[in-house]
Scaffold this active site. Structure first.
Site, PDB file in Angstrom:
ATOM      1  CG  ASP A   1      33.184  31.756  37.110  1.00  0.00           C
ATOM      2  OD1 ASP A   1      34.032  30.896  37.383  1.00  0.00           O
ATOM      3  OD2 ASP A   1      32.866  32.688  37.872  1.00  0.00           O
TER       4      ASP A   1
HETATM    5  P1  NAP Z   1      35.878  35.055  35.862  1.00  0.00           P
HETATM    6  O1  NAP Z   1      35.228  33.735  35.976  1.00  0.00           O
HETATM    7  O2  NAP Z   1      35.816  35.968  37.029  1.00  0.00           O
HETATM    8  O3  NAP Z   1      37.414  34.768  35.484  1.00  0.00           O
HETATM    9  C1  NAP Z   1      38.255  35.804  35.116  1.00  0.00           C
HETATM   10  C2  NAP Z   1      39.620  35.212  34.897  1.00  0.00           C
HETATM   11  O4  NAP Z   1      40.447  36.240  34.359  1.00  0.00           O
HETATM   12  C3  NAP Z   1      40.270  34.726  36.166  1.00  0.00           C
HETATM   13  O5  NAP Z   1      40.270  33.319  36.228  1.00  0.00           O
HETATM   14  C4  NAP Z   1      41.697  35.311  36.120  1.00  0.00           C
HETATM   15  O6  NAP Z   1      42.650  34.266  36.252  1.00  0.00           O
HETATM   16  C5  NAP Z   1      41.777  35.924  34.727  1.00  0.00           C
HETATM   17  N1  NAP Z   1      42.537  37.170  34.705  1.00  0.00           N
HETATM   18  C6  NAP Z   1      42.499  38.190  35.568  1.00  0.00           C
HETATM   19  N2  NAP Z   1      43.372  39.128  35.236  1.00  0.00           N
HETATM   20  C7  NAP Z   1      43.994  38.704  34.111  1.00  0.00           C
HETATM   21  C8  NAP Z   1      44.996  39.249  33.281  1.00  0.00           C
HETATM   22  N3  NAP Z   1      45.569  40.437  33.531  1.00  0.00           N
HETATM   23  N4  NAP Z   1      45.388  38.545  32.197  1.00  0.00           N
HETATM   24  C9  NAP Z   1      44.840  37.336  31.935  1.00  0.00           C
HETATM   25  N5  NAP Z   1      43.885  36.770  32.694  1.00  0.00           N
HETATM   26  C10 NAP Z   1      43.463  37.454  33.769  1.00  0.00           C
HETATM   27  O7  NAP Z   1      35.353  35.892  34.617  1.00  0.00           O
HETATM   28  P2  NAP Z   1      34.270  35.552  33.514  1.00  0.00           P
HETATM   29  O8  NAP Z   1      34.547  34.234  32.870  1.00  0.00           O
HETATM   30  O9  NAP Z   1      34.187  36.782  32.664  1.00  0.00           O
HETATM   31  O10 NAP Z   1      32.921  35.370  34.320  1.00  0.00           O
HETATM   32  C11 NAP Z   1      32.298  36.462  34.934  1.00  0.00           C
HETATM   33  C12 NAP Z   1      31.830  36.062  36.329  1.00  0.00           C
HETATM   34  O11 NAP Z   1      31.410  37.238  37.024  1.00  0.00           O
HETATM   35  C13 NAP Z   1      30.653  35.103  36.286  1.00  0.00           C
HETATM   36  O12 NAP Z   1      30.728  34.193  37.354  1.00  0.00           O
HETATM   37  C14 NAP Z   1      29.469  36.065  36.475  1.00  0.00           C
HETATM   38  O13 NAP Z   1      28.337  35.414  37.007  1.00  0.00           O
HETATM   39  C15 NAP Z   1      30.063  37.073  37.446  1.00  0.00           C
HETATM   40  N6  NAP Z   1      29.369  38.390  37.433  1.00  0.00           N
HETATM   41  C16 NAP Z   1      29.182  39.039  36.259  1.00  0.00           C
HETATM   42  C17 NAP Z   1      28.490  40.244  36.242  1.00  0.00           C
HETATM   43  C18 NAP Z   1      28.219  40.969  34.945  1.00  0.00           C
HETATM   44  O14 NAP Z   1      27.342  41.819  34.932  1.00  0.00           O
HETATM   45  N7  NAP Z   1      28.955  40.708  33.877  1.00  0.00           N
HETATM   46  C19 NAP Z   1      28.047  40.813  37.431  1.00  0.00           C
HETATM   47  C20 NAP Z   1      28.301  40.133  38.634  1.00  0.00           C
HETATM   48  C21 NAP Z   1      28.976  38.915  38.613  1.00  0.00           C
HETATM   49  P3  NAP Z   1      44.134  34.593  36.820  1.00  0.00           P
HETATM   50  O15 NAP Z   1      43.941  35.280  38.098  1.00  0.00           O
HETATM   51  O16 NAP Z   1      44.751  33.236  36.915  1.00  0.00           O
HETATM   52  O17 NAP Z   1      44.801  35.442  35.787  1.00  0.00           O
END
Ligand code: NAP
Length: 464
Positions: free
Chosen positions: A390
């Site tokens: 994301d």
């Molecule tokens: P993300 O959009 O959730 O994407 C994480 C990606 O990691 C997934 O597409 C997944 O794809 C991949 N993944 C998972 N396990 C893996 C592994 N072992 N090896 C390689 N890839 C792996 O994460 P993000 O880009 O960090 O974004 C964070 C999201 O969380 C945002 O939408 C944010 O708003 C939300 N959020 C964040 C917080 C905070 O405080 N940081 C709190 C609440 C919500 P695969 O499954 O294909 O591997």
């Protein structure tokens, strides 16, 4: 004289809290900031024990020993990724403690037979409400994150109306009890309603939004403590509670902004009640992604001038931080400039990426915030997206129909090449397709990020 010394100690504690908080704003100084703030708390506790304590020391000593042992054990044993759960529990206990202290004062006033002065009455009732709500709400948040209860948003008809009615009843009871305090039964009902409200307002929030809720509850626990400070006339508690209340609110605001959501949307939209599959219709259908071998990826990085690593939640899942650091060291030894791009909500808790990378001793000066790194992508040869999705989705800039639209992102797509490490084409947290994966200059390196990095390290070694 004693009074003046007590007030001076609280002032010193407040200065240490504020200086400690200031140091928490950068990873390089955060550790010492924690120590400074802890010292402030020690000063406040000792001052309270020396100048104000009326109960026997042995009670306090026993409580302090039990609390310290449990706290130290939990802090040692908890995994970094489970930190929000631990913070949820701590907030809950903080709120519960405030409610108990305020209730004890209420009982004391009743037993003394005297009327409760208006200002104390208000502080007592509000402290009980906010503290109880924080206690039960935090326990639900803990249960969701621990998966003791469903992490999904729990919704049912007329949910908001019911919550609004309970809130109104609670406020009406507060007003009544402030006017007519000598009513222990309604006081018990007030605490009960606040406990129920805490549960009901947190269950409709999805598990993935819990870090924002926990940050908000953290703020509430501070407000409850500050109110209790007014109840027992303790400046130290008022100041520390107000600081926790304010910093929790600021963090909540930062997280909401970085997720491009309003607080009302987090609290009331039941995000996560169903699996979302939103995105430009047919985005994936007719387009192909290209994937590359570890050998090719290693060669691209080894011969680049600048490589930027953009980590996300997948880095935490794969626990690849040590391998990432090892590869970065090898690239730097070959003369490649390596930088890390840190998005404020990458991962699942505030500072998630900083914590992971600090665990692998990545130097702080290589970590760049989003605003610092975004202008750099145009002159970056290879951006390596490690389990992020994301936070690098260009739809946030271009697709007005996307739920991510307007969220500030890492502009990795402006680099000459991008390599995305993930296991599949599955979307991330927001459930949205990512156009980046289909870009001409992007290649996918499928697999667990840690395994991929191990292979990349071997390949770079082969290059000599
Ligand atoms: P993300 O959009 O959730 O994407 C994480 C990606 O990691 C997934 O597409 C997944 O794809 C991949 N993944 C998972 N396990 C893996 C592994 N072992 N090896 C390689 N890839 C792996 O994460 P993000 O880009 O960090 O974004 C964070 C999201 O969380 C945002 O939408 C944010 O708003 C939300 N959020 C964040 C917080 C905070 O405080 N940081 C709190 C609440 C919500 P695969 O499954 O294909 O591997």
């Amino acid at each position: 004289m004693m009074e003046a010394l007590a007030k001076l100690s609280y002032l010193l504690a407040a200065v240490l809290f504020i200086y400690g908080l200031k140091r928490l704003s950068s990873p390089a100084t955060a550790r010492s900031g924690n120590w400074v703030a802890s010292l402030g708390m020690a000063v406040a506790i000792i001052a309270t024990l020396v100048f104000y304590t009326q109960v026997h020391w042995s009670y306090i000593l026993i409580g302090a020993i039990i609390g310290s042992v449990v706290g130290a054990l939990l802090a040692r044993l908890v995994k970094m990724t489970a930190m929000p759960e631990m913070v949820a529990l701590l907030n809950g206990f903080g709120g519960g403690a405030s409610a108990l202290v305020a209730s004890a004062e209420f009982v004391k006033y009743l037993n003394a037979g005297g009327a409760i002065p208006l200002n104390f009455g208000v502080a007592i009732m509000l402290s009980v409400v906010v503290g109880s709500l924080t206690f039960s709400g935090s326990l639900v948040a803990f249960g969701k994150l621990r998966e003791l209860i469903t992490g999904r948003a729990v919704t049912y008809p007329l949910q908001k109306t019911l919550n609004a009615l309970i809130l109104l009843a609670t406020l009406a009871l507060v007003v009544w009890l402030v006017a007519e305090p000598a009513n222990p039964v309604p006081f018990g009902v007030l605490a009960g309603l606040a406990l129920i409200l805490g549960v009901l307002v947190v269950i409709p929030i999805g598990g993935a939004d819990m870090p924002v809720v926990i940050s908000l509850l953290n703020s509430y626990s501070g407000i409850a403590a500050a109110l209790t400070g007014f109840v027992i006339n303790n400046e130290g508690l008022i100041i520390s509670g107000a600081l926790v209340g304010a910093s929790g609110l600021i963090l909540t605001n930062i997280m909401c902004k970085a997720m491009n959501r309003s607080l009302a949307n987090v609290l009331f939209s039941a995000f996560g009640s169903e699996v979302q599959q939103i995105g430009p219709a047919g985005a994936a259908g007719d387009k192909a992604v290209r994937s590359l071998t570890h050998e090719d990826a290693a060669t691209m990085m080894a011969y680049a001038r600048q490589v930027v690593f953009a980590p996300g939640y997948g880095l935490a899942v794969a626990q690849a931080q040590h391998e990432v650091r090892e590869l970065a060291d090898m690239l730097q030894a070959r003369g490649v400039t390596v930088k890390y791009a840190i998005h404020p909500v990458a991962g699942r808790m505030p500072g998630h990426m900083n914590v992971l990378l600090a665990e692998a001793d990545v130097p702080y000066d290589q970590l760049y915030d989003m605003d610092q790194i975004n202008p750099e992508f145009e002159r970056t040869d290879v951006s390596v997206i490690i389990g992020a999705n994301d936070v690098v989705n260009p739809a946030a800039r271009t697709d007005t129909t996307s739920p991510l639209y307007g969220m500030p992102i890492l502009d990795v797509d402006k680099s000459h090449h991008t390599i995305v490490l993930k296991r599949s084409m599955r979307p991330g947290f927001a459930g949205v397709e990512n156009e980046l994966f289909y870009n001409e200059n992007n290649s996918m390196l499928f697999g667990d990020a840690r395994d991929s990095f191990k292979k990349l390290i071997e390949e770079v070694k082969q290059l000599g």
